[in-house]
Design a protein around this motif. Structure first.
Motif, PDB file in Angstrom:
ATOM      1  N   LEU A 124       0.959  -1.258  -0.123  1.00 27.07           N
ATOM      2  CA  LEU A 124      -0.063  -0.081   0.072  1.00 27.07           C
ATOM      3  C   LEU A 124       0.795   1.191   0.084  1.00 27.07           C
ATOM      4  O   LEU A 124       2.084   1.293   0.657  1.00 27.07           O
ATOM      5  CB  LEU A 124      -1.033  -0.099   1.237  1.00 27.07           C
ATOM      6  CG  LEU A 124      -1.822  -1.096   1.393  1.00 27.07           C
ATOM      7  CD1 LEU A 124      -2.822  -0.968   2.711  1.00 27.07           C
ATOM      8  CD2 LEU A 124      -2.793  -0.973   0.349  1.00 27.07           C
ATOM      9  N   ALA A 125       0.424   2.237  -0.544  1.00 27.03           N
ATOM     10  CA  ALA A 125       1.152   3.732  -0.718  1.00 27.03           C
ATOM     11  C   ALA A 125       0.791   4.152   0.786  1.00 27.03           C
ATOM     12  O   ALA A 125      -0.446   4.598   0.928  1.00 27.03           O
ATOM     13  CB  ALA A 125       0.724   4.440  -1.814  1.00 27.03           C
ATOM     14  N   LYS A 126       1.900   4.453   1.442  1.00 16.80           N
ATOM     15  CA  LYS A 126       1.744   4.753   2.742  1.00 16.80           C
ATOM     16  C   LYS A 126       1.549   6.443   2.715  1.00 16.80           C
ATOM     17  O   LYS A 126       2.158   6.969   2.051  1.00 16.80           O
ATOM     18  CB  LYS A 126       2.825   4.384   3.736  1.00 16.80           C
ATOM     19  CG  LYS A 126       3.022   3.014   3.957  1.00 16.80           C
ATOM     20  CD  LYS A 126       3.620   2.718   5.173  1.00 16.80           C
ATOM     21  CE  LYS A 126       3.649   1.135   5.353  1.00 16.80           C
ATOM     22  NZ  LYS A 126       3.984   0.691   6.450  1.00 16.80           N
ATOM     23  N   LYS A 127       0.408   6.958   3.343  1.00 16.49           N
ATOM     24  CA  LYS A 127       0.231   8.244   3.559  1.00 16.49           C
ATOM     25  C   LYS A 127       0.325   8.573   4.755  1.00 16.49           C
ATOM     26  O   LYS A 127       0.967   8.053   5.531  1.00 16.49           O
ATOM     27  CB  LYS A 127      -1.410   8.672   3.030  1.00 16.49           C
ATOM     28  CG  LYS A 127      -1.463   7.886   1.606  1.00 16.49           C
ATOM     29  CD  LYS A 127      -0.553   9.063   0.658  1.00 16.49           C
ATOM     30  CE  LYS A 127      -0.738   8.352  -0.740  1.00 16.49           C
ATOM     31  NZ  LYS A 127       0.117   8.890  -1.684  1.00 16.49           N
ATOM     32  N   GLY A 128      -0.148   9.902   5.121  1.00 16.80           N
ATOM     33  CA  GLY A 128       0.163  10.577   6.445  1.00 16.80           C
ATOM     34  C   GLY A 128      -0.146   9.701   7.807  1.00 16.80           C
ATOM     35  O   GLY A 128       0.526   9.930   8.847  1.00 16.80           O
ATOM     36  N   SER A 129      -1.336   9.331   7.737  1.00 11.02           N
ATOM     37  CA  SER A 129      -1.784   8.470   8.822  1.00 11.02           C
ATOM     38  C   SER A 129      -2.510   7.058   8.264  1.00 11.02           C
ATOM     39  O   SER A 129      -2.560   6.908   7.121  1.00 11.02           O
ATOM     40  CB  SER A 129      -2.867   9.142   9.495  1.00 11.02           C
ATOM     41  OG  SER A 129      -4.056   9.540   8.704  1.00 11.02           O
ATOM     42  N   PRO A 130      -2.618   6.238   9.247  1.00 11.50           N
ATOM     43  CA  PRO A 130      -3.362   4.984   8.790  1.00 11.50           C
ATOM     44  C   PRO A 130      -4.901   5.177   7.919  1.00 11.50           C
ATOM     45  O   PRO A 130      -5.103   4.677   6.943  1.00 11.50           O
ATOM     46  CB  PRO A 130      -3.704   4.039   9.721  1.00 11.50           C
ATOM     47  CG  PRO A 130      -2.407   4.633  11.024  1.00 11.50           C
ATOM     48  CD  PRO A 130      -2.363   5.979  10.674  1.00 11.50           C
ATOM     49  N   ILE A 131      -5.463   6.003   8.385  1.00 16.18           N
ATOM     50  CA  ILE A 131      -6.967   6.502   7.861  1.00 16.18           C
ATOM     51  C   ILE A 131      -6.618   7.152   6.283  1.00 16.18           C
ATOM     52  O   ILE A 131      -7.304   6.535   5.307  1.00 16.18           O
ATOM     53  CB  ILE A 131      -7.848   7.208   8.685  1.00 16.18           C
ATOM     54  CG1 ILE A 131      -9.172   7.260   8.114  1.00 16.18           C
ATOM     55  CG2 ILE A 131      -7.405   8.445   8.823  1.00 16.18           C
ATOM     56  CD1 ILE A 131      -9.933   6.091   8.466  1.00 16.18           C
ATOM     57  N   ASP A 132      -5.595   7.715   6.203  1.00 16.40           N
ATOM     58  CA  ASP A 132      -5.265   8.501   4.925  1.00 16.40           C
ATOM     59  C   ASP A 132      -4.665   7.265   3.985  1.00 16.40           C
ATOM     60  O   ASP A 132      -5.272   7.455   2.927  1.00 16.40           O
ATOM     61  CB  ASP A 132      -4.001   9.531   5.023  1.00 16.40           C
ATOM     62  CG  ASP A 132      -4.497  10.814   5.983  1.00 16.40           C
ATOM     63  OD1 ASP A 132      -5.886  10.989   6.087  1.00 16.40           O
ATOM     64  OD2 ASP A 132      -3.812  11.559   6.479  1.00 16.40           O
ATOM     65  N   THR A 133      -3.737   6.331   4.687  1.00 16.84           N
ATOM     66  CA  THR A 133      -3.540   5.151   3.747  1.00 16.84           C
ATOM     67  C   THR A 133      -4.519   4.457   3.240  1.00 16.84           C
ATOM     68  O   THR A 133      -4.770   4.220   2.108  1.00 16.84           O
ATOM     69  CB  THR A 133      -2.585   4.338   4.485  1.00 16.84           C
ATOM     70  OG1 THR A 133      -1.412   5.264   4.999  1.00 16.84           O
ATOM     71  CG2 THR A 133      -2.014   3.225   3.608  1.00 16.84           C
ATOM     72  N   MET A 134      -5.594   3.995   4.359  1.00 15.30           N
ATOM     73  CA  MET A 134      -6.720   3.369   3.710  1.00 15.30           C
ATOM     74  C   MET A 134      -7.678   4.058   2.823  1.00 15.30           C
ATOM     75  O   MET A 134      -8.039   3.378   1.903  1.00 15.30           O
ATOM     76  CB  MET A 134      -7.499   2.917   5.035  1.00 15.30           C
ATOM     77  CG  MET A 134      -8.766   1.940   4.791  1.00 15.30           C
ATOM     78  SD  MET A 134      -9.501   1.253   6.135  1.00 15.30           S
ATOM     79  CE  MET A 134     -10.571   2.356   6.498  1.00 15.30           C
ATOM     80  N   SER A 135      -8.094   5.232   3.036  1.00 14.92           N
ATOM     81  CA  SER A 135      -8.790   6.337   2.198  1.00 14.92           C
ATOM     82  C   SER A 135      -8.159   6.103   0.941  1.00 14.92           C
ATOM     83  O   SER A 135      -8.866   6.237  -0.023  1.00 14.92           O
ATOM     84  CB  SER A 135      -8.885   7.479   2.731  1.00 14.92           C
ATOM     85  OG  SER A 135      -9.599   7.647   3.823  1.00 14.92           O
ATOM     86  N   HIS A 136      -6.854   6.499   0.741  1.00 10.80           N
ATOM     87  CA  HIS A 136      -6.115   6.343  -0.528  1.00 10.80           C
ATOM     88  C   HIS A 136      -6.256   5.182  -1.458  1.00 10.80           C
ATOM     89  O   HIS A 136      -6.706   5.092  -2.647  1.00 10.80           O
ATOM     90  CB  HIS A 136      -4.854   6.864  -0.650  1.00 10.80           C
ATOM     91  CG  HIS A 136      -3.945   6.803  -1.847  1.00 10.80           C
ATOM     92  ND1 HIS A 136      -4.046   7.684  -2.864  1.00 10.80           N
ATOM     93  CD2 HIS A 136      -3.230   5.851  -2.174  1.00 10.80           C
ATOM     94  CE1 HIS A 136      -3.328   7.282  -3.716  1.00 10.80           C
ATOM     95  NE2 HIS A 136      -2.726   6.198  -3.542  1.00 10.80           N
ATOM     96  N   HIS A 137      -6.007   3.905  -0.517  1.00 10.80           N
ATOM     97  CA  HIS A 137      -6.311   2.645  -1.207  1.00 10.80           C
ATOM     98  C   HIS A 137      -7.635   2.389  -1.612  1.00 10.80           C
ATOM     99  O   HIS A 137      -7.732   1.940  -2.698  1.00 10.80           O
ATOM    100  CB  HIS A 137      -5.570   1.658  -0.259  1.00 10.80           C
ATOM    101  CG  HIS A 137      -5.999   0.319  -0.653  1.00 10.80           C
ATOM    102  ND1 HIS A 137      -5.437  -0.492  -1.526  1.00 10.80           N
ATOM    103  CD2 HIS A 137      -7.149  -0.683  -0.513  1.00 10.80           C
ATOM    104  CE1 HIS A 137      -5.747  -1.774  -1.835  1.00 10.80           C
ATOM    105  NE2 HIS A 137      -6.783  -1.815  -0.961  1.00 10.80           N
ATOM    106  N   LEU A 138      -8.426   2.778  -0.887  1.00 12.11           N
ATOM    107  CA  LEU A 138     -10.120   2.620  -1.483  1.00 12.11           C
ATOM    108  C   LEU A 138     -10.323   3.443  -2.375  1.00 12.11           C
ATOM    109  O   LEU A 138     -11.006   3.133  -3.319  1.00 12.11           O
ATOM    110  CB  LEU A 138     -10.985   2.797  -0.200  1.00 12.11           C
ATOM    111  CG  LEU A 138     -10.868   1.629   0.802  1.00 12.11           C
ATOM    112  CD1 LEU A 138     -11.861   2.119   2.119  1.00 12.11           C
ATOM    113  CD2 LEU A 138     -11.104   0.385   0.591  1.00 12.11           C
ATOM    114  N   SER A 139      -9.873   4.623  -2.476  1.00 11.79           N
ATOM    115  CA  SER A 139     -10.148   5.640  -3.530  1.00 11.79           C
ATOM    116  C   SER A 139      -9.633   5.052  -4.920  1.00 11.79           C
ATOM    117  O   SER A 139     -10.215   5.406  -6.028  1.00 11.79           O
ATOM    118  CB  SER A 139      -9.595   6.840  -3.295  1.00 11.79           C
ATOM    119  OG  SER A 139      -8.317   6.980  -3.395  1.00 11.79           O
TER     120      SER A 139
END
Length: 161
Positions: free
Chosen positions: A44-59
């Motif tokens: 997964l492309a890691k983003k600023g926080s776990p929720i940002d990472t998950m949101s990006h993945h789902l998007s």
């Protein structure tokens, strides 16, 4: 998932799946997790926080296909007892579709009321302070009128019981 289940990242896929199924207790939920790519070997492309990472993945996984759109369906049933003891059942329905080339139904039904309320506060139409619920006519009537002008219209059906 290996980290969340205290397993080595070398665990076989089928074994991890069994552990998750045991914890979740539902094949359908596990299938959803798989379909969303949360058990994939792809990083997964890691983003600023776990929720940002998950949101990006789902998007990246939950994009609308050409011509697809979302829909909001809301129904409220309210029973009213009038002073003369008559009872009335009011059914209020809202169906809103997203625009494939514009705003989603969710964006419209959440964003428009928020924007309208904000403008009402800025224009001094709402002067109450603190947590204000839109249950008084001075707030909900103009808000419903403005929502109608944006094309968001609820229908109401009434039946005396």
């Amino acid at each position: 998932m290996c980290h969340l289940t205290n397993q080595s990242d070398t665990i076989f896929y089928d074994n991890l799946r069994e552990i998750l199924l045991d914890r979740l207790g539902c094949e359908k939920t596990l299938k959803t997790i798989e379909d969303l790519g949360f058990l994939s070997d792809e990083p997964l492309a890691k983003k600023g926080s776990p929720i940002d990472t998950m949101s990006h993945h789902l998007s990246t996984r939950l994009l609308y296909a050409k011509g697809e759109r979302d829909m909001i369906l809301m129904r409220h049933e309210v029973t009213v007892r009038w002073p003369d003891n008559r009872r009335e059942l009011k059914g209020i329905n809202l169906v809103e579709y997203g625009d494939p080339n514009g705003y989603t139904a969710m964006a419209k039904t959440v964003g428009y009321p928020c924007a309208i309320a904000t403008k009402m506060v800025l224009d001094g139409e709402i002067q109450k302070t603190g947590m204000v619920l839109p249950f008084t006519q001075d707030i909900y009537k103009p808000m419903l009128t403005r929502l109608r002008s944006e094309g968001i219209i609820a229908t109401e059906k009434s039946t005396f019981l």
